[in-house]
Write an enzyme that holds these catalytic residues in place. Structure first.
Site, PDB file in Angstrom:
ATOM      1  CE  LYS A 148     -88.436 -31.667 -38.075  1.00  0.00           C
ATOM      2  NZ  LYS A 148     -89.805 -32.038 -38.283  1.00  0.00           N
ATOM      3  CB  THR A 164     -85.513 -53.316 -52.274  1.00  0.00           C
ATOM      4  OG1 THR A 164     -85.954 -53.953 -51.071  1.00  0.00           O
ATOM      5  CG2 THR A 164     -86.716 -53.006 -53.147  1.00  0.00           C
ATOM      6  CD1 TRP A 175     -87.648 -30.891 -42.984  1.00  0.00           C
ATOM      7  CD2 TRP A 175     -86.590 -32.668 -42.151  1.00  0.00           C
ATOM      8  NE1 TRP A 175     -88.597 -31.707 -42.421  1.00  0.00           N
ATOM      9  CE2 TRP A 175     -87.984 -32.805 -41.905  1.00  0.00           C
ATOM     10  CE3 TRP A 175     -85.729 -33.677 -41.706  1.00  0.00           C
ATOM     11  CZ2 TRP A 175     -88.521 -33.908 -41.236  1.00  0.00           C
ATOM     12  CZ3 TRP A 175     -86.265 -34.771 -41.044  1.00  0.00           C
ATOM     13  CH2 TRP A 175     -87.646 -34.884 -40.809  1.00  0.00           C
ATOM     14  CD  GLU A 188     -88.342 -50.235 -54.863  1.00  0.00           C
ATOM     15  OE1 GLU A 188     -87.246 -49.927 -55.386  1.00  0.00           O
ATOM     16  OE2 GLU A 188     -88.506 -50.296 -53.629  1.00  0.00           O
TER      17      GLU A 188
HETATM   18  P1  ADP Z   1     -82.071 -49.697 -51.920  1.00  0.00           P
HETATM   19  O1  ADP Z   1     -83.361 -48.908 -52.066  1.00  0.00           O
HETATM   20  O2  ADP Z   1     -82.194 -50.823 -50.984  1.00  0.00           O
HETATM   21  O3  ADP Z   1     -80.854 -48.833 -51.697  1.00  0.00           O
HETATM   22  P2  ADP Z   1     -81.814 -49.774 -54.771  1.00  0.00           P
HETATM   23  O4  ADP Z   1     -80.649 -50.370 -55.387  1.00  0.00           O
HETATM   24  O5  ADP Z   1     -83.138 -49.996 -55.375  1.00  0.00           O
HETATM   25  O6  ADP Z   1     -81.825 -50.343 -53.336  1.00  0.00           O
HETATM   26  O7  ADP Z   1     -81.515 -48.232 -54.604  1.00  0.00           O
HETATM   27  C1  ADP Z   1     -82.325 -47.188 -55.031  1.00  0.00           C
HETATM   28  C2  ADP Z   1     -81.885 -45.914 -54.358  1.00  0.00           C
HETATM   29  O8  ADP Z   1     -80.528 -45.622 -54.651  1.00  0.00           O
HETATM   30  C3  ADP Z   1     -82.636 -44.694 -54.826  1.00  0.00           C
HETATM   31  O9  ADP Z   1     -83.863 -44.566 -54.159  1.00  0.00           O
HETATM   32  C4  ADP Z   1     -81.665 -43.581 -54.468  1.00  0.00           C
HETATM   33  O10 ADP Z   1     -81.786 -43.209 -53.114  1.00  0.00           O
HETATM   34  C5  ADP Z   1     -80.320 -44.217 -54.670  1.00  0.00           C
HETATM   35  N1  ADP Z   1     -79.774 -43.822 -55.975  1.00  0.00           N
HETATM   36  C6  ADP Z   1     -79.813 -44.495 -57.136  1.00  0.00           C
HETATM   37  N2  ADP Z   1     -79.203 -43.805 -58.124  1.00  0.00           N
HETATM   38  C7  ADP Z   1     -78.774 -42.651 -57.572  1.00  0.00           C
HETATM   39  C8  ADP Z   1     -78.081 -41.496 -58.076  1.00  0.00           C
HETATM   40  N3  ADP Z   1     -77.691 -41.402 -59.327  1.00  0.00           N
HETATM   41  N4  ADP Z   1     -77.831 -40.494 -57.199  1.00  0.00           N
HETATM   42  C9  ADP Z   1     -78.212 -40.578 -55.913  1.00  0.00           C
HETATM   43  N5  ADP Z   1     -78.852 -41.627 -55.394  1.00  0.00           N
HETATM   44  C10 ADP Z   1     -79.140 -42.649 -56.197  1.00  0.00           C
END
Ligand code: ADP
Length: 530
Positions: free
Chosen positions: A425, A171, A430, A317
């Site tokens: 918050k 990640t 929120w 994931e």
């Molecule tokens: P990290 O969790 O370290 O940022 P990832 O590349 O796995 O790495 O990112 C996943 C996260 O990216 C998601 O949980 C979400 O928050 C964000 N994300 C992915 N695609 C989108 C999208 N289309 N719109 C908004 N957020 C997104």
């Protein structure tokens, strides 16, 4: 008993690889080289070379489950590694070249990578962390890689089980320490199959796919495997990722579908605006956008140029496809405003993906407003991390807890409003920072905007907006506040708007809110004294 009446052929890369050679042998793969020339090869040649790579690795003692790392740009040799390493029974671990060298070393050691395959142009980066890692062998594409392939002895490739590990990604650590996710042969094949479906990413033999999203970021969203499965022609950008270079590839290679994060398409939009008559792109070219929210304005702007953004959501994931925002036919005649609103949402789950939205154990109503945490399960969602296990990321009924906050509307479209870690918050209520950002990026003068919560003596936290204006555009803080006031209740409005030139980004192009929050730590709100 009726069990086992059908063949139980394992879902492994072996079958995909065989098909690349036997059925799809002449499909082209075009890669941009460091000197900007174009190199063309075929699925047939890549399949043969991948097999040699696998045999070379087996000959040097690489065994089932061993990790082999890559430090490479997107190009044909990386695709060979995508195939060859798993064909040897080993696990391809794609190292993220945008990370700090110390972090790359940490991740390579955490994964116990035995071998590294690296681009010659990336050797200077490798040298920055070489003393912190212990690879048994470093193979350099552009130096000894060809000799390694040529020397591969004629060993038989191992029979693979579909649950065997195939690859791993970490990640990107936007919200915590990087964690390893290991994909299996089965998860990768099923993910490829569903990704290609017409209501998912819609990929076929008729396409030329241009994965700009790096192959070290969630396997370029699995797209190289999807293309290999269906036989889509591939174009790779190599190390040249500036908008003009990308447009050169899109035009000259007749790209029909491309993929990347929102910032990338922001850059492309600006390049197209600058020289509208210069580029002749494939009409209806689809650009998959994910990794961060696609601003509605960007979708509208591209439509005007005859180009189409397709919004999707996923995570390391989740392999990553979890949601795709394609409008169903019953919305063909829906008002334009609604259609754009829905396309800017993250979308609906494709087949085999199940989602849930939960708040305090309950499912909020699907009213497009009431939000909760997004949960997801599918055959290509991780069931655990490779190490540092954090079982609290999985619910008792087998869903992965994404850490994203979302709501669902009557059309079934999911919209992310924030990540739990970024929620603000204020006075016990929120505020969703991403909703404010998305709205701000709809203002014609705003290029990019990030909203963060900062400690406040009275409200515990208050939002502050960091805004990058479009080149030559002007807008004041009061105008932006008035613009947001049309959409949000008063206490959501950022107290302060700070104008800057850039917003810090993570290695995968997301706003780096931890850095922003650190930059503004101890911020003295106007009119307050501590
Ligand atoms: P990290 O969790 O370290 O940022 P990832 O590349 O796995 O790495 O990112 C996943 C996260 O990216 C998601 O949980 C979400 O928050 C964000 N994300 C992915 N695609 C989108 C999208 N289309 N719109 C908004 N957020 C997104």
């Amino acid at each position: 008993m009726f069990s086992h009446t059908m063949m139980e052929l394992p879902l492994t890369l072996t079958t995909l690889h065989r098909r690349m050679g036997e059925v799809l042998g002449h499909v082209e793969v075009v890669s941009r080289r460091p000197d900007k020339s174009f190199h063309t090869t075929t699925f047939g040649a890549i399949a043969a070379r991948a097999e040699k790579l696998a045999r070379g690795l087996l000959a040097m003692g690489i065994a089932r489950g061993d990790r082999v790392a890559t430090l490479m740009w997107n190009h044909a040799e990386h695709l060979e590694a995508y195939l060859g390493i798993p064909l040897a029974g080993a696990v391809i671990h794609t190292l993220n070249l945008r990370l700090h060298p110390d972090d790359i070393a940490y991740i390579a050691n955490d994964a116990a990578d035995r071998v590294l395959i690296v681009d010659a142009v990336l050797l200077p980066l490798y040298e920055k962390f070489a003393d912190k890692v212990r690879f048994e062998r470093v193979i350099v594409v552009g130096r000894d890689y060809e000799a390694f392939l040529d020397a591969a002895p004629p060993l038989a490739l191992p029979a693979l089980a579909e649950s065997d590990p195939l690859g791993m990604c970490y990640t990107s650590g936007t919200t915590g320490r990087p964690k390893g996710v290991v994909y299996s042969h089965r998860s990768t094949l099923l993910h490829s199959l569903v990704s290609a479906l017409p209501d998912s990413l819609r990929l076929s033999r008729s396409d030329t796919l241009f994965p700009v999203v790096p192959m070290f970021h969630v396997n370029a969203w699995g797209l190289p495997y999807t293309a290999a499965l269906v036989g889509a022609r591939l174009a790779f950008p190599g190390p040249h990722l500036d908008p003009v270079s990308l447009l050169e590839v899109m035009e000259s290679q007749h790209v029909t579908i491309a993929a990347g994060v929102p910032t990338l398409w922001l850059g492309i939009r600006e390049a197209l605006d600058k020289e509208p008559a210069r580029w002749k792109l494939h009409p209806g070219l689809t650009m998959i956008v994910g990794g961060a929210a696609a601003p509605e304005r960007l979708i509208r702007d591209f439509d005007r140029q005859g180009l189409s953004l397709l919004h999707a959501w996923g995570m390391t994931e989740t392999s990553p496809i979890g949601l795709v925002s394609r409008l169903p036919p019953e919305l063909d005649d829906a008002p334009e405003a609604l259609r754009y609103q829905l396309r800017a949402k993250q979308g609906v789950p494709p087949p085999l993906v199940e989602i849930a939205i939960r708040k305090d154990g309950e499912t909020p109503p699907a009213d497009g407003r009431s939000s909760g945490e997004l949960l997801v399960r599918a055959p290509w969602v991780a069931a655990r991390y490779s190490s540092n296990n954090t079982p609290d990321r999985w619910s008792d009924d087998g869903y992965f807890r994404t850490g994203d906050v979302a709501h669902r509307d009557a059309h079934g479209f999911v919209q992310l409003t924030d990540r739990t870690a970024d929620l603000i918050k204020s006075g016990g209520e929120w505020i969703a920072s991403q909703e404010l950002e998305n709205a701000l990026m709809g203002h014609p003068a705003v290029r990019e905007a990030a909203v963060i919560g900062l400690a406040h003596p009275k409200w515990s936290e208050r939002p502050l907006a960091v805004v990058v204006k479009k080149p030559d555009a002007e807008v004041t803080e009061a105008e932006l506040r008035a613009y947001l006031a049309e959409k949000f209740i008063k206490f959501w409005l950022p107290d302060v708007f700070v104008f800057t030139d850039t917003i810090p980004r993570t290695s995968t192009g997301k706003f780096q809110k931890t850095t922003l929050r650190a930059q503004f730590a101890g911020y003295q709100w106007p009119g307050t004294t501590d």
